[in-house]
Design an enzyme around this catalytic site. Sequence first.
Site, PDB file in Angstrom:
ATOM      1  N   ARG A  21      17.066  12.166   1.504  1.00  0.00           N
ATOM      2  CA  ARG A  21      16.512  13.134   2.454  1.00  0.00           C
ATOM      3  C   ARG A  21      17.610  13.852   3.224  1.00  0.00           C
ATOM      4  NH1 ARG A  21      13.537   9.028   6.751  1.00  0.00           N
ATOM      5  NH2 ARG A  21      15.156   7.459   6.747  1.00  0.00           N
TER       6      ARG A  21
ATOM      7  N   TYR B 126      12.876  -6.153   9.612  1.00  0.00           N
ATOM      8  CA  TYR B 126      12.952  -4.762  10.033  1.00  0.00           C
ATOM      9  C   TYR B 126      12.127  -4.619  11.314  1.00  0.00           C
ATOM     10  CZ  TYR B 126      12.797   0.113  10.701  1.00  0.00           C
ATOM     11  OH  TYR B 126      12.932   1.342  11.296  1.00  0.00           O
TER      12      TYR B 126
ATOM     13  N   ARG C 161      19.671  -3.405   2.284  1.00  0.00           N
ATOM     14  CA  ARG C 161      20.025  -2.054   1.852  1.00  0.00           C
ATOM     15  C   ARG C 161      20.755  -1.383   3.011  1.00  0.00           C
ATOM     16  NH1 ARG C 161      16.423   1.845   1.162  1.00  0.00           N
ATOM     17  NH2 ARG C 161      14.623   0.738   1.953  1.00  0.00           N
TER      18      ARG C 161
ATOM     19  N   ARG D 179      -3.846   9.932   2.893  1.00  0.00           N
ATOM     20  CA  ARG D 179      -4.884  10.269   3.883  1.00  0.00           C
ATOM     21  C   ARG D 179      -5.808  11.330   3.310  1.00  0.00           C
ATOM     22  NH1 ARG D 179      -0.861  11.401   8.824  1.00  0.00           N
ATOM     23  NH2 ARG D 179      -0.143   9.271   9.154  1.00  0.00           N
TER      24      ARG D 179
ATOM     25  N   ARG E 228       0.859  -1.183   0.000  1.00  0.00           N
ATOM     26  CA  ARG E 228       0.000   0.000   0.000  1.00  0.00           C
ATOM     27  C   ARG E 228       0.895   1.232   0.000  1.00  0.00           C
ATOM     28  NH1 ARG E 228      -0.241   2.145   5.152  1.00  0.00           N
ATOM     29  NH2 ARG E 228      -2.039   3.405   4.620  1.00  0.00           N
TER      30      ARG E 228
ATOM     31  N   GLU F  30      21.199  11.908   3.378  1.00  0.00           N
ATOM     32  CA  GLU F  30      21.110  10.435   3.411  1.00  0.00           C
ATOM     33  C   GLU F  30      21.065   9.870   1.992  1.00  0.00           C
ATOM     34  OE1 GLU F  30      18.268   8.790   6.224  1.00  0.00           O
ATOM     35  OE2 GLU F  30      17.740   7.239   4.779  1.00  0.00           O
TER      36      GLU F  30
ATOM     37  N   ASP G  93      11.093  -1.792  14.336  1.00  0.00           N
ATOM     38  CA  ASP G  93      11.222  -0.496  14.984  1.00  0.00           C
ATOM     39  C   ASP G  93      11.693  -0.734  16.416  1.00  0.00           C
ATOM     40  OD1 ASP G  93      10.721   1.629  13.261  1.00  0.00           O
ATOM     41  OD2 ASP G  93       8.554   1.260  13.293  1.00  0.00           O
TER      42      ASP G  93
HETATM   43  P1  FDA Z   1      20.859  -3.168  16.344  1.00  0.00           P
HETATM   44  O1  FDA Z   1      21.306  -3.236  14.931  1.00  0.00           O
HETATM   45  O2  FDA Z   1      20.532  -1.855  16.908  1.00  0.00           O
HETATM   46  O3  FDA Z   1      22.004  -3.800  17.256  1.00  0.00           O
HETATM   47  C1  FDA Z   1      22.768  -4.927  16.874  1.00  0.00           C
HETATM   48  C2  FDA Z   1      24.146  -4.786  17.492  1.00  0.00           C
HETATM   49  O4  FDA Z   1      24.880  -5.986  17.283  1.00  0.00           O
HETATM   50  C3  FDA Z   1      24.964  -3.661  16.874  1.00  0.00           C
HETATM   51  O5  FDA Z   1      25.399  -2.769  17.877  1.00  0.00           O
HETATM   52  C4  FDA Z   1      26.136  -4.395  16.219  1.00  0.00           C
HETATM   53  O6  FDA Z   1      27.356  -3.661  16.258  1.00  0.00           O
HETATM   54  C5  FDA Z   1      26.226  -5.652  17.077  1.00  0.00           C
HETATM   55  N1  FDA Z   1      26.909  -6.768  16.410  1.00  0.00           N
HETATM   56  C6  FDA Z   1      26.637  -7.258  15.173  1.00  0.00           C
HETATM   57  N2  FDA Z   1      27.508  -8.259  14.886  1.00  0.00           N
HETATM   58  C7  FDA Z   1      28.310  -8.403  15.962  1.00  0.00           C
HETATM   59  C8  FDA Z   1      29.407  -9.255  16.255  1.00  0.00           C
HETATM   60  N3  FDA Z   1      29.864 -10.163  15.373  1.00  0.00           N
HETATM   61  N4  FDA Z   1      30.027  -9.149  17.452  1.00  0.00           N
HETATM   62  C9  FDA Z   1      29.598  -8.220  18.358  1.00  0.00           C
HETATM   63  N5  FDA Z   1      28.568  -7.362  18.125  1.00  0.00           N
HETATM   64  C10 FDA Z   1      27.936  -7.462  16.942  1.00  0.00           C
HETATM   65  N6  FDA Z   1      13.226   2.476  14.890  1.00  0.00           N
HETATM   66  C11 FDA Z   1      12.270   3.293  15.388  1.00  0.00           C
HETATM   67  O7  FDA Z   1      11.503   2.878  16.263  1.00  0.00           O
HETATM   68  N7  FDA Z   1      12.169   4.594  14.942  1.00  0.00           N
HETATM   69  C12 FDA Z   1      13.005   5.107  13.994  1.00  0.00           C
HETATM   70  O8  FDA Z   1      12.872   6.275  13.625  1.00  0.00           O
HETATM   71  C13 FDA Z   1      14.017   4.251  13.474  1.00  0.00           C
HETATM   72  N8  FDA Z   1      14.874   4.714  12.525  1.00  0.00           N
HETATM   73  C14 FDA Z   1      15.795   3.862  11.983  1.00  0.00           C
HETATM   74  C15 FDA Z   1      16.648   4.331  10.983  1.00  0.00           C
HETATM   75  C16 FDA Z   1      17.572   3.473  10.410  1.00  0.00           C
HETATM   76  C17 FDA Z   1      18.485   3.993   9.328  1.00  0.00           C
HETATM   77  C18 FDA Z   1      17.630   2.115  10.820  1.00  0.00           C
HETATM   78  C19 FDA Z   1      18.577   1.147  10.186  1.00  0.00           C
HETATM   79  C20 FDA Z   1      16.804   1.660  11.828  1.00  0.00           C
HETATM   80  C21 FDA Z   1      15.882   2.526  12.410  1.00  0.00           C
HETATM   81  N9  FDA Z   1      15.056   2.093  13.429  1.00  0.00           N
HETATM   82  C22 FDA Z   1      14.098   2.928  13.940  1.00  0.00           C
HETATM   83  C23 FDA Z   1      15.136   0.699  13.922  1.00  0.00           C
HETATM   84  C24 FDA Z   1      16.008   0.557  15.152  1.00  0.00           C
HETATM   85  O9  FDA Z   1      17.330   0.951  14.862  1.00  0.00           O
HETATM   86  C25 FDA Z   1      15.923  -0.928  15.553  1.00  0.00           C
HETATM   87  O10 FDA Z   1      14.707  -1.180  16.168  1.00  0.00           O
HETATM   88  C26 FDA Z   1      16.974  -1.341  16.476  1.00  0.00           C
HETATM   89  O11 FDA Z   1      18.200  -1.166  15.817  1.00  0.00           O
HETATM   90  C27 FDA Z   1      16.793  -2.802  16.815  1.00  0.00           C
HETATM   91  O12 FDA Z   1      17.720  -3.158  17.739  1.00  0.00           O
HETATM   92  P2  FDA Z   1      18.547  -4.489  17.586  1.00  0.00           P
HETATM   93  O13 FDA Z   1      19.137  -4.715  18.929  1.00  0.00           O
HETATM   94  O14 FDA Z   1      17.746  -5.570  16.998  1.00  0.00           O
HETATM   95  O15 FDA Z   1      19.676  -4.187  16.463  1.00  0.00           O
END
Ligand code: FDA
Length: 390
Positions: A290, A361, A258, A179, A175, A313, A363
Amino acid sequence: MDADLVVVGSGLFGLTIAERVANDLGKRVVIVERRSHIGGNAWSETEPITGIEVHRYGAHLFHTSNEKVWDYVNRFTSFTGYQHHVYTTHKGVVFPMPVNLGTINQFFSAAYRPDQAKALIKEQSQELGNKEPSNFVEKGISLVGRPLYEAFFMNYTAKQWQTEPENLPASIVSRLPVRYTYNNRYFNDTYEGLPTDGYGAWLTRMIDNPLITVLTETDFFDDSHEYSKSKVVGTVPVVYTGPVDRYFDYVEGDLSWRTIDLEEEVLTDTGDFQGTSVMNYADLDVPFTRIHEFRHFHPERHYPTDKTVIHREYSRFAKRDDEPYYPINTDDDRAKLAKYRELAASEPEVIFGGRLGTYKYLDMHMAIASALMTYETVLRPHFNDGDPVK
Ligand code: FDA
């Protein structure tokens, strides 16, 4: 080994697990983090010239309708009343996003009422008749009609995917938001805001417990330390939040992602570059997708009025060494993921969680909710009653 649990990755999933296991159960947790700081992609820090808080891995807006998550996060931080709004520049004119009655009336230089606008968009979206959309272009036209699709979605999406829209599958979109009111609030959730004293402060407070040890700049796959994969798996429960394909040494192939590149610029000739926090650029002649201007996330703070900081970005396909940001999720990816899930199910006492560990993905509020659920259904029963870690 001084740990009852090893957590790999200190993003919101890993931090929530560590916090619960240490604070609720009194167990010792070691967090292994590859980067130089905790917090995963939600990390923020102060840009030194302007003193403005910058989100290091792309703008992060907190929003949720989940009461449990809201109560949980409020233990560690209060939130400002920030409400997110986005604008987009198309052919040199600024429009409010997501597409709403204001956007439509501005675009068509009209004063349509909701029913009239709905009827217009319905008519325009029937251009292809009953033909099943075969690519993103046809899908876009069938959802919002050609004029709005071409102005606001076509080139923006092409820039995000670095792919001609004709070559993108129809399945990347189910979708497109339109709005028929003038409401241009970006999120519809019950709760929204930004951590009052910043993400860095919030995330640091979550693990303020002597039972939690954080090893930064430590890669789980590097055998030179005592909490590496080869040393801990099978001897102590592990919560792994890194990429699932990396864990299994890519044996089923690479999952596709990506990534984004952020170009930071500190401007000293103005205190306000764009008048809002996020401006999208819908056209192809602008290479970035953006611009974020961080001062606008915190209008309540006393930031300098003569300087500002922005991120441009750029979006592209990730290579293996890039930060994986958004799962692409092709049919091929889904087939590989199914195989990785099978492998994950037979890993002894390893829980795969978070965005990278599940190739989803999430949040922030979803990552926290998922971690709380994992804690309640797997880890607490394991530590309290000796249940298996699966
Ligand atoms: P996250 O990726 O944060 O953490 C994983 C960690 O594991 C990292 O610190 C990494 O370094 C570590 N790691 C990986 N491999 C490893 C290894 N081999 N050894 C040791 N450490 C390792 N959400 C939202 O609610 N509002 C928003 O506006 C946004 N905006 C947004 C923008 C962008 C560009 C992205 C990519 C994501 C968002 N998000 C978001 C999502 C938000 O970032 C997401 O919910 C969290 O990252 C999830 O947390 P995680 O712990 O799953 O992963």
